[in-house]
Motif scaffolding. Structure first.
Motif, PDB file in Angstrom:
ATOM      1  N   UNK A 155      77.351  89.638  -8.844  1.00 34.67           N
ATOM      2  CA  UNK A 155      77.259  88.223  -9.193  1.00 34.67           C
ATOM      3  C   UNK A 155      78.024  87.895 -10.466  1.00 34.67           C
ATOM      4  N   UNK A 156      78.155  88.862 -11.356  1.00 37.35           N
ATOM      5  CA  UNK A 156      78.886  88.631 -12.596  1.00 37.35           C
ATOM      6  C   UNK A 156      80.336  89.072 -12.474  1.00 37.35           C
ATOM      7  N   UNK A 215      72.294  84.378 -15.694  1.00 35.77           N
ATOM      8  CA  UNK A 215      73.220  83.539 -14.938  1.00 35.77           C
ATOM      9  C   UNK A 215      72.725  82.097 -14.855  1.00 35.77           C
ATOM     10  N   UNK A 259      88.002  86.971 -10.383  1.00 35.02           N
ATOM     11  CA  UNK A 259      88.789  85.752 -10.183  1.00 35.02           C
ATOM     12  C   UNK A 259      89.621  85.418 -11.414  1.00 35.02           C
ATOM     13  N   UNK A 260      89.021  85.632 -12.600  1.00 37.91           N
ATOM     14  CA  UNK A 260      89.727  85.254 -13.827  1.00 37.91           C
ATOM     15  C   UNK A 260      90.941  86.149 -14.056  1.00 37.91           C
ATOM     16  N   UNK A 261      90.803  87.427 -13.757  1.00 35.49           N
ATOM     17  CA  UNK A 261      91.878  88.344 -14.131  1.00 35.49           C
ATOM     18  C   UNK A 261      92.859  88.634 -13.014  1.00 35.49           C
ATOM     19  N   UNK A 283      93.667  86.341 -10.713  1.00 35.37           N
ATOM     20  CA  UNK A 283      94.353  85.082 -10.418  1.00 35.37           C
ATOM     21  C   UNK A 283      94.655  84.921  -8.938  1.00 35.37           C
ATOM     22  N   UNK A 304      77.267  71.494   0.267  1.00 35.21           N
ATOM     23  CA  UNK A 304      77.310  70.029   0.305  1.00 35.21           C
ATOM     24  C   UNK A 304      76.185  69.521   1.208  1.00 35.21           C
ATOM     25  N   UNK A 310      96.157  95.250 -16.308  1.00 30.95           N
ATOM     26  CA  UNK A 310      95.626  94.385 -17.365  1.00 30.95           C
ATOM     27  C   UNK A 310      94.200  94.750 -17.764  1.00 30.95           C
ATOM     28  N   UNK A 334      85.348  63.971  -2.278  1.00 29.68           N
ATOM     29  CA  UNK A 334      84.947  63.364  -1.004  1.00 29.68           C
ATOM     30  C   UNK A 334      85.778  62.142  -0.636  1.00 29.68           C
ATOM     31  N   UNK A 364      77.199  75.611 -11.511  1.00 28.40           N
ATOM     32  CA  UNK A 364      77.516  75.036 -10.203  1.00 28.40           C
ATOM     33  C   UNK A 364      76.545  73.946  -9.779  1.00 28.40           C
ATOM     34  N   UNK A 418      84.163  85.500 -18.556  1.00 26.45           N
ATOM     35  CA  UNK A 418      83.867  86.668 -17.726  1.00 26.45           C
ATOM     36  C   UNK A 418      83.596  87.900 -18.601  1.00 26.45           C
ATOM     37  N   UNK A 420      82.303  88.992 -10.023  1.00 25.17           N
ATOM     38  CA  UNK A 420      83.198  88.114  -9.259  1.00 25.17           C
ATOM     39  C   UNK A 420      83.999  87.198 -10.184  1.00 25.17           C
ATOM     40  N   UNK A 421      83.349  86.737 -11.264  1.00 24.95           N
ATOM     41  CA  UNK A 421      84.069  85.824 -12.163  1.00 24.95           C
ATOM     42  C   UNK A 421      85.190  86.577 -12.881  1.00 24.95           C
ATOM     43  N   UNK A 422      84.920  87.814 -13.268  1.00 23.66           N
ATOM     44  CA  UNK A 422      85.980  88.584 -13.910  1.00 23.66           C
ATOM     45  C   UNK A 422      87.113  88.835 -12.933  1.00 23.66           C
ATOM     46  N   UNK A 439      78.492  84.634  -4.264  1.00 24.56           N
ATOM     47  CA  UNK A 439      78.885  83.664  -5.278  1.00 24.56           C
ATOM     48  C   UNK A 439      80.074  82.816  -4.838  1.00 24.56           C
ATOM     49  N   UNK A 440      80.849  83.294  -3.879  1.00 27.82           N
ATOM     50  CA  UNK A 440      81.925  82.455  -3.346  1.00 27.82           C
ATOM     51  C   UNK A 440      81.572  81.972  -1.936  1.00 27.82           C
ATOM     52  N   UNK A 441      80.296  81.644  -1.782  1.00 25.19           N
ATOM     53  CA  UNK A 441      79.778  80.961  -0.592  1.00 25.19           C
ATOM     54  C   UNK A 441      79.895  81.753   0.707  1.00 25.19           C
ATOM     55  N   UNK A 496      86.400  79.395  -8.377  1.00 24.13           N
ATOM     56  CA  UNK A 496      86.013  79.405  -6.964  1.00 24.13           C
ATOM     57  C   UNK A 496      84.509  79.545  -6.786  1.00 24.13           C
ATOM     58  N   UNK A 497      83.822  79.998  -7.831  1.00 21.14           N
ATOM     59  CA  UNK A 497      82.374  80.125  -7.739  1.00 21.14           C
ATOM     60  C   UNK A 497      81.663  78.793  -7.995  1.00 21.14           C
ATOM     61  N   UNK A 533      92.382  80.820  -3.240  1.00 19.19           N
ATOM     62  CA  UNK A 533      91.360  80.765  -2.215  1.00 19.19           C
ATOM     63  C   UNK A 533      91.826  81.471  -0.939  1.00 19.19           C
ATOM     64  N   UNK A 561      88.272  81.101 -19.271  1.00 17.38           N
ATOM     65  CA  UNK A 561      87.560  81.665 -18.123  1.00 17.38           C
ATOM     66  C   UNK A 561      87.494  83.188 -18.250  1.00 17.38           C
ATOM     67  N   UNK A 562      88.592  83.791 -18.692  1.00 20.16           N
ATOM     68  CA  UNK A 562      88.566  85.245 -18.896  1.00 20.16           C
ATOM     69  C   UNK A 562      87.576  85.632 -19.995  1.00 20.16           C
ATOM     70  N   UNK A 572      79.388  86.909 -19.302  1.00 19.33           N
ATOM     71  CA  UNK A 572      78.782  87.535 -18.129  1.00 19.33           C
ATOM     72  C   UNK A 572      78.512  89.019 -18.340  1.00 19.33           C
ATOM     73  N   UNK A 632      92.238  78.733 -18.301  1.00 12.88           N
ATOM     74  CA  UNK A 632      92.113  80.002 -17.576  1.00 12.88           C
ATOM     75  C   UNK A 632      91.899  81.161 -18.555  1.00 12.88           C
TER      76      UNK A 632
END
Lengths: 188, 138
Positions: A60-61, B115, A67-69, A71, A182, A17, B50, B11, B104, A63-65, A149-151, B76-77, A74, B100-101, B108, B97
């Motif tokens: 840092x940027x 950011x 996750x988005x692409x 799919x 948190x 893709x 919570x 976030x 990205x 990661x979002x791509x 970025x994902x903790x 997830x971020x 967690x 979201x693409x 981004x 979703x």
């Protein structure tokens, strides 16, 4: 936890893709970037730092791509995270896959081995740079930046590098901590 | 089956993007009200996770009323995307979703975007978002 085969499929479909560029163009662009840094800073250690910093910003940027692409959902634990990076992440962005090895004694340490590393295709290091310049250091930064970025705070090291005679590129990932954003329960 | 309004929250709970669409006609909110709504939703989302009766809740996914529904997608971020639409509007999760693409790709990857800061001047992102909304409303 997703099986290796299903991750491989996820990686392949994500790779399809993506938009693609010639790997030669990519390799040469990266090479000229590193060379320019060496000319500008005249110090290999500083070049390593700069590459890591750039990688961090990319990660840092990126990661979002990712996750988005891809799919992906967690991850259950750090080992799964590393599998996902090796089979889906590297496949998506570099077109290669890695193999993960981990010892049961150290669940927070993972090694990812890349049999082929497109960054290095035409590269031979001059003698004075061997052992000082970490040519693939941008990968270190990308992984650190993306995982933060994902903790997950991780330490990444290039432990084997074909440019100094090793067989394959090997990255060592050490999970330092999971960042919990948190507030503590008694925080008023 | 209209889409009314779309939001992105970073976030930390700050509103970084908001847009009203054509079908959103009733009492429009001012900029500050949008900011407050964004922060407020961020709070509700955190509280819901919570107080949920089961462990590991991922917070609010959908709020539905007789005339409007709100659908939320959290990456997830920690970045949250949410959209308000008429209750009959289907496949909002697919919509989110897809956005979201776009985020990205067109936000981004824009080197001038910083950011966590408000999204400004990312015209390609807005164009794609508009086209997507138009295709859903048609």
């Amino acid at each position: 936890m997703s099986s290796k085969a299903s991750l491989q499929r996820t990686g392949d479909s994500a790779f399809k893709r993506m938009d693609h560029v010639s790997s030669e163009l990519f390799t040469l662009t990266y090479g000229s970037l590193v060379l320019q840094l060496i000319e500008d800073f005249e110090d290999y250690a500083e070049v390593n730092n700069q590459l890591e910093r750039m990688g961090n910003n990319i990660g840092q940027r990126l990661i979002e791509e990712f996750l988005a692409k891809s799919r992906v959902s967690k991850c259950g634990d750090f080992a799964e995270t590393c599998e996902v990076i090796a089979l889906v992440g590297f496949r998506m962005f570099l077109g290669v896959t890695g193999t993960v090895s981990q010892s049961a004694k150290e669940p927070h340490v993972c090694h990812i081995t890349l049999a082929s590393n497109p960054l290095l295709d035409f590269v031979e290091l001059p003698d004075e740079a061997k052992g000082v310049l970490q040519y693939s250091n941008i990968l270190v930064g990308v992984l650190k930046g993306a995982l933060e970025m994902v903790q997950m705070r991780v330490d990444v090291e290039v432990v084997h590098d074909p440019l100094v005679g090793d067989e394959a590129t090997e990255l060592k990932l050490t999970l330092l901590e999971i960042i919990n954003d948190e507030p503590p329960p008694d925080d008023e | 089956m209209p889409i009314f309004s779309f939001y992105i929250i970073n976030k930390a709970g700050g509103l970084i993007y908001q847009k009203d669409f054509e079908d959103y006609k009733a009492n429009k909110l001012m900029v500050n009200e949008h900011l407050r709504l964004g922060g407020f939703f961020h709070g509700i989302h955190a509280i819901a996770a919570q107080v949920a009766p089961v462990a590991g809740s991922s917070g609010v996914e959908e709020i539905e009323a007789s005339t409007v529904k709100l659908r939320c997608f959290q990456a997830l971020t920690g970045t949250k995307f949410f959209v308000t639409a008429s209750p009959s509007q289907a496949s909002l999760d697919v919509f989110l979703s897809q956005v979201y693409e776009y985020y990205a790709d067109f936000v981004l990857k824009n080197p001038f975007y910083e950011l966590e800061q408000p999204i400004q001047g990312c015209d390609k992102f807005v164009a794609h978002l508009d086209a997507l909304v138009a295709s859903l409303s048609a």
